[in-house]
Structures are given as C-alpha cells and as structure tokens.
Design an enzyme around this catalytic site. Sequence first.
Site, PDB file in Angstrom:
ATOM      1  N   CYS A 259       0.893  -1.252   0.094  1.00  0.00           N
ATOM      2  CA  CYS A 259       0.024  -0.085  -0.205  1.00  0.00           C
ATOM      3  C   CYS A 259       1.051   1.356  -0.075  1.00  0.00           C
ATOM      4  O   CYS A 259       0.587   2.131  -0.707  1.00  0.00           O
ATOM      5  CB  CYS A 259      -0.873  -0.171   1.141  1.00  0.00           C
ATOM      6  SG  CYS A 259      -2.217   1.430   1.239  1.00  0.00           S
ATOM      7  N   CYS A 260       1.926   1.333   0.811  1.00  0.00           N
ATOM      8  CA  CYS A 260       2.636   2.473   0.798  1.00  0.00           C
ATOM      9  C   CYS A 260       3.665   2.558  -0.349  1.00  0.00           C
ATOM     10  O   CYS A 260       3.901   3.630  -0.744  1.00  0.00           O
ATOM     11  CB  CYS A 260       3.798   2.297   2.066  1.00  0.00           C
ATOM     12  SG  CYS A 260       3.135   2.635   3.593  1.00  0.00           S
TER      13      CYS A 260
ATOM     14  N   CYS B 139      -1.324   8.453   7.496  1.00  0.00           N
ATOM     15  CA  CYS B 139      -2.414   8.092   6.830  1.00  0.00           C
ATOM     16  C   CYS B 139      -3.467   7.710   8.065  1.00  0.00           C
ATOM     17  O   CYS B 139      -3.010   7.052   9.099  1.00  0.00           O
ATOM     18  CB  CYS B 139      -2.388   7.015   5.815  1.00  0.00           C
ATOM     19  SG  CYS B 139      -1.655   7.451   4.368  1.00  0.00           S
TER      20      CYS B 139
ATOM     21  N   CYS C 168      -3.613   3.999   9.289  1.00  0.00           N
ATOM     22  CA  CYS C 168      -2.426   3.404   9.940  1.00  0.00           C
ATOM     23  C   CYS C 168      -1.701   4.129  10.847  1.00  0.00           C
ATOM     24  O   CYS C 168      -0.510   4.131  11.326  1.00  0.00           O
ATOM     25  CB  CYS C 168      -1.503   3.391   8.910  1.00  0.00           C
ATOM     26  SG  CYS C 168      -2.228   2.081   7.446  1.00  0.00           S
TER      27      CYS C 168
ATOM     28  N   CYS D  67       7.704   4.016   5.909  1.00  0.00           N
ATOM     29  CA  CYS D  67       6.718   3.786   4.738  1.00  0.00           C
ATOM     30  C   CYS D  67       7.675   3.363   3.674  1.00  0.00           C
ATOM     31  O   CYS D  67       7.009   2.474   2.502  1.00  0.00           O
ATOM     32  CB  CYS D  67       5.983   4.968   4.569  1.00  0.00           C
ATOM     33  SG  CYS D  67       6.873   6.513   4.016  1.00  0.00           S
TER      34      CYS D  67
END
Length: 233
Positions: A120-121, A203, A206, A229
Amino acid sequence: MTTVQETRDLRELAERAGRDLEDASALEILTWAAETFGEKFAVTSSMEDAVVAHLASRALPGVDVVFLDTGYHFEETIGTRDAVEAVMDVNVITLTPRQSVAEQDAQYGPRLHERDPDLCCALRKVKPLEEGLAAYQAWATGLRRDESPTRANTPVVGWDEKRQKVKVSPIARWSQDEVDAYVAEHGVLTNPLLTDGYASVGCAPCTRRVAPGEDARAGRWAGLGKTECGLHG
C-alpha cells in the site's frame, strides 16, 4: 537524462556537504541547497508541520513544497496543506497515486493497508514521490535523529541511492524542543492533530495516538512490525 558522471558528481557533492555542514544551522544548510540547486531543489512535507517548508522559504522564496495526497489523509492534514499554501511563500505541489483508493480496492481488495501495508505504501507513497521528484536534483525532508532508532544516523546532507538524488535533512540534529521553539518563535503552522495525542501524523487508517513515554513513531502502523513507509529506506 542524468549521466553516470553527473550522478557521481552529485554523490560526491552530497557526501562532502554532509561532512562540511554537519555543524551548520538548518537555515545555512538550506541556503547551501538553494544556492547549489536552485529550481532543481524541492522540499517534501507530510504536513505534520511546516517547519522545513518555512525554513526553506527563507532560503529560497517560492520554493516547491511537494505533498503526497495518498487518499487516506486526515482532514486536518489536508487543511494544514491548504493553510500552508495560502499563507507561506512556497509553491505547494500535490502528488497523487495513479489509482484512486476505489481503483486500488478493485484491483487488490479493500483495506490493503491492513493486509499488505508495504505494498500500500509503495503504491500510494513511494512510487508517486519517485515520479514527482524526477525533475529535481535534490530534495529536503524533515527527518530528525531523535525520532526513532532507524533515523539516528540521518546525515544533514546525504545521497539518496534509490532516487539518485541529493537528500537534505536540515533539522536532523534538532530535538522536539527545538522544533517547538521554532514553531513558537515564527508562528509556523502545525497539524492540529499534534495537540490531540498524535506525535507523528500519517495516513488515518495507519496512525493512532501515542501513550505517554512512547516513541514518537509508535503510533504509526501499530502492531504491524512496520516503522517506515519506504520513502526513506
């Protein structure tokens, strides 16, 4: 395209500056970067605060400030970005991932940040920044050595091997008290979440508040065994 010779020269320049500027002030470091790279220099900001952006605007008025809008930010973070753009002598550039959150969900399934936070990062932070910094030779960050063990050896100027660019961390030697003092002295904008129990703002899905005595980054990816990240590693 950057040639091998240019890359070698930039790396040597970064390593030499890291040694020569180790004891320089943050403003002196940014003035060096501005004089060396001019429009090929940018500041990146998560909009946790605008300290480095403010410092850079003193060294290079109108400096580009690059912000990653991952699609998962707190409203307060977007509000901080908008306020920085409105009141500071900087040029805010907002980068976005190639896919919206909905498009990413359709391809990878919902809540990828829970199942594979590294992916995702990579999709929402690392790749967009790589593309967004393509036009620059050097970039500045707000990394500090006291934030976590993984950042303890951050040079004030170093070589970003991944992106083949000079990486400037002008407040690497600062403590949180020094950051707070600069904010107070200059009236620098900060993210409202910093006064609501968040010590580090990323984010929304998270990031959590931190307990007294916890590491400043303990609220990032809590319980996932992840502390960075990928932007700085």
